[in-house]
Design a protein around this motif. Structure first.
Motif, short mmCIF file in Angstrom:
data_model
loop_
_atom_site.label_atom_id
_atom_site.label_comp_id
_atom_site.label_asym_id
_atom_site.label_seq_id
_atom_site.Cartn_x
_atom_site.Cartn_y
_atom_site.Cartn_z
N MET A 1 0.82 -1.20 0.00
CA MET A 1 0.00 0.00 0.00
C MET A 1 0.87 1.26 0.00
O MET A 1 0.61 2.18 -0.76
N THR A 2 1.87 1.30 0.84
CA THR A 2 2.78 2.44 0.91
C THR A 2 3.49 2.65 -0.42
O THR A 2 3.70 3.78 -0.84
N THR A 3 3.83 1.55 -1.09
CA THR A 3 4.53 1.63 -2.36
C THR A 3 3.68 2.36 -3.39
O THR A 3 4.20 3.18 -4.16
N ASN A 4 2.38 2.11 -3.41
CA ASN A 4 1.49 2.79 -4.35
C ASN A 4 1.52 4.29 -4.14
O ASN A 4 1.55 5.06 -5.10
N TYR A 5 1.47 4.73 -2.88
CA TYR A 5 1.51 6.15 -2.58
C TYR A 5 2.83 6.78 -3.03
O TYR A 5 2.85 7.90 -3.54
N LEU A 6 3.92 6.06 -2.84
CA LEU A 6 5.21 6.58 -3.27
C LEU A 6 5.29 6.72 -4.78
O LEU A 6 5.82 7.71 -5.29
N PHE A 7 4.76 5.74 -5.51
CA PHE A 7 4.75 5.83 -6.97
C PHE A 7 3.88 7.00 -7.45
O PHE A 7 4.24 7.71 -8.39
N VAL A 8 2.76 7.21 -6.79
CA VAL A 8 1.89 8.35 -7.14
C VAL A 8 2.63 9.65 -6.85
O VAL A 8 2.62 10.58 -7.66
N TRP A 9 3.27 9.72 -5.69
CA TRP A 9 4.05 10.91 -5.31
C TRP A 9 5.13 11.20 -6.35
O TRP A 9 5.28 12.33 -6.79
N LEU A 10 5.89 10.17 -6.72
CA LEU A 10 6.95 10.36 -7.70
C LEU A 10 6.40 10.79 -9.05
O LEU A 10 6.97 11.65 -9.72
N GLY A 11 5.27 10.22 -9.45
CA GLY A 11 4.65 10.61 -10.71
C GLY A 11 4.24 12.07 -10.71
O GLY A 11 4.51 12.82 -11.66
N ILE A 12 3.59 12.49 -9.63
CA ILE A 12 3.12 13.88 -9.53
C ILE A 12 4.30 14.85 -9.51
O ILE A 12 4.28 15.87 -10.22
N THR A 13 5.31 14.57 -8.70
CA THR A 13 6.43 15.50 -8.61
C THR A 13 7.21 15.57 -9.92
O THR A 13 7.67 16.65 -10.29
N ASN A 14 7.35 14.46 -10.62
CA ASN A 14 8.05 14.49 -11.90
C ASN A 14 7.28 15.27 -12.95
O ASN A 14 7.86 16.07 -13.69
N ILE A 15 5.98 15.07 -13.02
CA ILE A 15 5.16 15.83 -13.98
C ILE A 15 5.19 17.32 -13.64
O ILE A 15 5.32 18.17 -14.52
N LEU A 16 5.09 17.61 -12.35
CA LEU A 16 5.09 19.00 -11.91
C LEU A 16 6.41 19.69 -12.24
O LEU A 16 6.42 20.80 -12.79
#
Length: 88
Positions: A1-16
């Motif tokens: 579950m934590t891994t999913n949040y980290l992947f979402v976080w990384l995706g958002i910060t990279n796009i941003l």
């Protein structure tokens, strides 16, 4: 579950950060108010380093500043280390 949040976080910060690199380049061309470098660097450390490096090369922005490369590579290394610890 934590891994999913980290992947979402990384995706958002990279796009941003990718978008910020594009936006800052456009503002530089128009000689308008720019995004402060510290924000671009902090976002790279917080997970957006891949988006930052891609933005640097695609938009030819901040490529002469070696400290951007250093910070982004450091940030990417940090996140690879974090993800290897979490995924185990």
């Amino acid at each position: 579950m934590t891994t999913n949040y980290l992947f979402v976080w990384l995706g958002i910060t990279n796009i941003l950060l990718f978008y910020f690199m594009y936006s800052d380049k456009q503002k530089a061309r128009k000689r308008k108010y720019r995004i402060p470098e510290k924000y671009l660097l902090i976002l790279g450390i917080l997970g957006g380093s891949l988006g930052g490096i891609l933005g640097m090369h695609l938009f030819r922005h901040k490529t002469k500043h070696t400290y951007f490369y250093l910070v982004y590579i450091l940030g990417m290394s940090l996140w690879v280390w974090i993800m290897t610890r979490v995924i185990r």
